[in-house]
Design a protein around this motif. Structure first.
Motif, PDB file in Angstrom:
ATOM      1  N   LEU A 107       0.829  -1.200   0.000  1.00 46.76           N
ATOM      2  CA  LEU A 107       0.000   0.000   0.000  1.00 46.76           C
ATOM      3  C   LEU A 107       0.867   1.254   0.000  1.00 46.76           C
ATOM      4  CD1 LEU A 107      -2.776   1.313   0.135  1.00 46.76           C
ATOM      5  CD2 LEU A 107      -2.703   1.090   2.625  1.00 46.76           C
ATOM      6  N   VAL A 108       1.930   1.237   0.792  1.00 48.02           N
ATOM      7  CA  VAL A 108       2.852   2.372   0.824  1.00 48.02           C
ATOM      8  C   VAL A 108       3.510   2.543  -0.544  1.00 48.02           C
ATOM      9  CG1 VAL A 108       4.965   3.274   1.864  1.00 48.02           C
ATOM     10  CG2 VAL A 108       3.250   2.142   3.291  1.00 48.02           C
ATOM     11  N   GLN A 109       3.878   1.449  -1.178  1.00 44.67           N
ATOM     12  CA  GLN A 109       4.509   1.524  -2.490  1.00 44.67           C
ATOM     13  C   GLN A 109       3.555   2.107  -3.539  1.00 44.67           C
ATOM     14  OE1 GLN A 109       6.314  -2.280  -3.560  1.00 44.67           O
ATOM     15  NE2 GLN A 109       6.784  -2.674  -1.411  1.00 44.67           N
ATOM     16  N   LEU A 110       2.305   1.713  -3.484  1.00 43.33           N
ATOM     17  CA  LEU A 110       1.324   2.245  -4.442  1.00 43.33           C
ATOM     18  C   LEU A 110       1.163   3.754  -4.289  1.00 43.33           C
ATOM     19  CD1 LEU A 110      -1.405  -0.553  -4.180  1.00 43.33           C
ATOM     20  CD2 LEU A 110       0.002  -0.046  -6.185  1.00 43.33           C
ATOM     21  N   ILE A 111       1.048   4.201  -3.054  1.00 46.72           N
ATOM     22  CA  ILE A 111       0.900   5.642  -2.816  1.00 46.72           C
ATOM     23  C   ILE A 111       2.169   6.381  -3.230  1.00 46.72           C
ATOM     24  CG2 ILE A 111       0.519   7.390  -1.034  1.00 46.72           C
ATOM     25  CD1 ILE A 111      -1.115   5.312   0.501  1.00 46.72           C
ATOM     26  N   PHE A 112       3.329   5.764  -2.990  1.00 50.51           N
ATOM     27  CA  PHE A 112       4.594   6.387  -3.382  1.00 50.51           C
ATOM     28  C   PHE A 112       4.662   6.590  -4.890  1.00 50.51           C
ATOM     29  CE2 PHE A 112       8.959   6.071  -4.891  1.00 50.51           C
ATOM     30  CZ  PHE A 112       9.603   7.021  -4.115  1.00 50.51           C
ATOM     31  N   TRP A 113       4.352   5.550  -5.666  1.00 50.40           N
ATOM     32  CA  TRP A 113       4.429   5.685  -7.123  1.00 50.40           C
ATOM     33  C   TRP A 113       3.391   6.658  -7.653  1.00 50.40           C
ATOM     34  CZ3 TRP A 113       8.677   4.465  -9.249  1.00 50.40           C
ATOM     35  CH2 TRP A 113       9.451   3.405  -8.778  1.00 50.40           C
ATOM     36  N   PHE A 114       2.245   6.737  -6.983  1.00 51.91           N
ATOM     37  CA  PHE A 114       1.214   7.682  -7.414  1.00 51.91           C
ATOM     38  C   PHE A 114       1.680   9.122  -7.216  1.00 51.91           C
ATOM     39  CE2 PHE A 114      -2.900   9.945  -6.628  1.00 51.91           C
ATOM     40  CZ  PHE A 114      -3.399   9.823  -7.919  1.00 51.91           C
ATOM     41  N   GLY A 151       3.244  -0.176  -9.387  1.00 51.83           N
ATOM     42  CA  GLY A 151       3.427  -0.589  -8.004  1.00 51.83           C
ATOM     43  C   GLY A 151       3.229  -2.081  -7.800  1.00 51.83           C
ATOM     44  N   LEU A 152       2.164  -2.641  -8.382  1.00 54.41           N
ATOM     45  CA  LEU A 152       1.898  -4.068  -8.228  1.00 54.41           C
ATOM     46  C   LEU A 152       2.966  -4.913  -8.916  1.00 54.41           C
ATOM     47  CD1 LEU A 152      -1.974  -4.133  -8.784  1.00 54.41           C
ATOM     48  CD2 LEU A 152      -0.766  -4.376  -6.608  1.00 54.41           C
ATOM     49  N   THR A 153       3.409  -4.474 -10.108  1.00 57.82           N
ATOM     50  CA  THR A 153       4.418  -5.229 -10.853  1.00 57.82           C
ATOM     51  C   THR A 153       5.743  -5.282 -10.102  1.00 57.82           C
ATOM     52  OG1 THR A 153       3.412  -4.709 -12.994  1.00 57.82           O
ATOM     53  CG2 THR A 153       5.740  -5.322 -12.993  1.00 57.82           C
ATOM     54  N   MET A 213      -2.555 -11.877  -5.700  1.00 54.10           N
ATOM     55  CA  MET A 213      -2.551 -10.658  -6.495  1.00 54.10           C
ATOM     56  C   MET A 213      -3.975 -10.225  -6.854  1.00 54.10           C
ATOM     57  SD  MET A 213      -1.119  -8.195  -8.154  1.00 54.10           S
ATOM     58  CE  MET A 213       0.624  -8.563  -8.242  1.00 54.10           C
ATOM     59  N   PHE A 214      -4.822 -11.196  -7.206  1.00 51.33           N
ATOM     60  CA  PHE A 214      -6.201 -10.854  -7.558  1.00 51.33           C
ATOM     61  C   PHE A 214      -6.904 -10.154  -6.395  1.00 51.33           C
ATOM     62  CE2 PHE A 214     -10.731 -11.773  -7.910  1.00 51.33           C
ATOM     63  CZ  PHE A 214     -10.988 -11.313  -9.192  1.00 51.33           C
ATOM     64  N   LYS A 215      -6.705 -10.675  -5.191  1.00 55.53           N
ATOM     65  CA  LYS A 215      -7.321 -10.039  -4.025  1.00 55.53           C
ATOM     66  C   LYS A 215      -6.580  -8.766  -3.630  1.00 55.53           C
ATOM     67  CE  LYS A 215      -6.951 -13.880  -1.771  1.00 55.53           C
ATOM     68  NZ  LYS A 215      -6.992 -14.909  -0.696  1.00 55.53           N
ATOM     69  N   GLY A 216      -5.263  -8.744  -3.869  1.00 57.53           N
ATOM     70  CA  GLY A 216      -4.469  -7.575  -3.498  1.00 57.53           C
ATOM     71  C   GLY A 216      -4.747  -6.350  -4.338  1.00 57.53           C
ATOM     72  N   THR A 217      -5.352  -6.545  -5.517  1.00 64.38           N
ATOM     73  CA  THR A 217      -5.684  -5.386  -6.352  1.00 64.38           C
ATOM     74  C   THR A 217      -6.696  -4.467  -5.678  1.00 64.38           C
ATOM     75  OG1 THR A 217      -7.363  -6.716  -7.499  1.00 64.38           O
ATOM     76  CG2 THR A 217      -5.199  -6.559  -8.538  1.00 64.38           C
ATOM     77  N   SER A 218      -7.373  -4.965  -4.645  1.00 57.65           N
ATOM     78  CA  SER A 218      -8.331  -4.108  -3.935  1.00 57.65           C
ATOM     79  C   SER A 218      -7.631  -2.912  -3.297  1.00 57.65           C
ATOM     80  CB  SER A 218      -9.068  -4.911  -2.867  1.00 57.65           C
ATOM     81  OG  SER A 218      -8.152  -5.444  -1.914  1.00 57.65           O
ATOM     82  N   LEU A 219      -6.310  -3.020  -3.065  1.00 58.32           N
ATOM     83  CA  LEU A 219      -5.567  -1.917  -2.455  1.00 58.32           C
ATOM     84  C   LEU A 219      -5.492  -0.702  -3.367  1.00 58.32           C
ATOM     85  CD1 LEU A 219      -2.605  -3.897  -0.832  1.00 58.32           C
ATOM     86  CD2 LEU A 219      -4.579  -2.900   0.338  1.00 58.32           C
TER      87      LEU A 219
END
Length: 295
Positions: A107-114, A151-153, A213-219
């Motif tokens: 989650l932190v990584q996703l916000i960072f890349w955004f 971020g997910l990749t 990953m399928f469930k993690g995309t909810s982040l």
């Protein structure tokens, strides 16, 4: 002789029968409570289960899962090779990458890349020490979906690198030495010897990663990406039917998880059968020289 091949019958104890009876009563009680409780609003669940916005969110979730896993697996393979390299700088660089991305929350990584544009608002791509190049507006490029995919990749690549490296480590050194003695190239050795024997170790863990990953995309809903969960949230923010919409999203996650588990089990069976035949093939390889003559 046929009688000897028959499986032994195991007598069931009274406590086992009692356990079955108790489990059935508990299951019936829970199912009855779920189906008869009006607060679940099953009619609302049925109304929105195939809603257009829900299906669009599901398609986006599937896209993010497939794209992130495909790109993450390719990058993870490269990292696994680097991590196993005898060149120290290469091995250390891969280890630092894996440690960084496995050691911080996704989650932190996703916000960072955004928000990466706060660090690098513009990027210049071109030939160093020349004026040839082009400027890229990072704020425009790094939209919600792009940030989610990046971020997910990158996070998935770190986990896949360790899974693949672990699979390669499961291959016996004798098999690799036999391939080298036959003069196999690195590519042929990887394709004919290492990968077939590593796949039984890699497939189960990779299948679990796909489901995760399928469930993690909810982040990625925190980035405003209208995937499955975000689509449900947008509806119940308007209708205030929170529980039924969360049930809709949960049911789709459950259905897709079951669908993904089936090919995983088939692949495991395929490679387990193939790996059981490898000892005989490996023995034949060790007894044959590059010209095909028996030693």
């Amino acid at each position: 002789m046929n009688a000897a091949l028959k499986p032994r019958l195991r007598l069931r104890t009274p406590s086992e029968y009692a356990g079955w009876v108790l489990s059935i009563f508990v299951a019936i009680g829970i199912l009855s409570s779920v189906l008869t409780n009006p607060n679940f609003r099953w009619e609302i669940v049925g109304k929105y289960f195939f809603a257009e916005s829900i299906l669009r969110g599901l398609m986006l979730t599937i896209f993010l899962t497939v794209a992130s896993m495909a790109l993450g697996t390719l990058l993870g393979l490269a990292l696994a090779v680097m991590r196993s390299s005898h060149v120290k700088p290469v091995s250390i660089a891969a280890s630092l990458y894996i440690t960084l991305f496995r050691g911080t929350p996704v989650l932190v990584q996703l916000i960072f890349w955004f928000n990466i544009a706060a660090l690098y608002p513009n990027l210049m791509i071109g030939i160093p020490f020349t004026d040839i190049g082009m400027a890229i507006d990072v704020n425009t490029l790094m939209g919600p979906i792009t940030a989610a995919l990046v971020g997910l990749t990158l996070n998935e690549a770190a986990y896949m690198a360790e899974i693949i490296r672990g699979g390669f480590s499961a291959v016996g050194k004798g098999q690799i030495e036999a391939a080298d003695s036959l003069g196999m190239s690195a590519g042929t050795r990887m394709r004919k010897v290492i990968i077939p024997q590593a796949m039984p170790s890699i497939i189960p863990a990779t299948g679990n990663q796909v489901i995760g990953m399928f469930k993690g995309t909810s982040l990625v809903s925190v980035l405003g990406v209208a995937e499955l969960l975000q689509s449900a949230q947008l509806i119940y923010a308007r209708t205030f039917e929170t529980i039924p919409l969360l049930i809709v999203a949960s049911l789709w996650y459950l259905v897709m998880t079951l669908l993904l588990s089936y090919p995983q089990s088939k692949l495991e069976q395929k490679y387990n059968r193939a790996s059981s035949n490898l000892p005989r093939k490996a023995k034949a390889v060790q007894l044959t020289d590059p010209e095909g003559a028996a030693r």
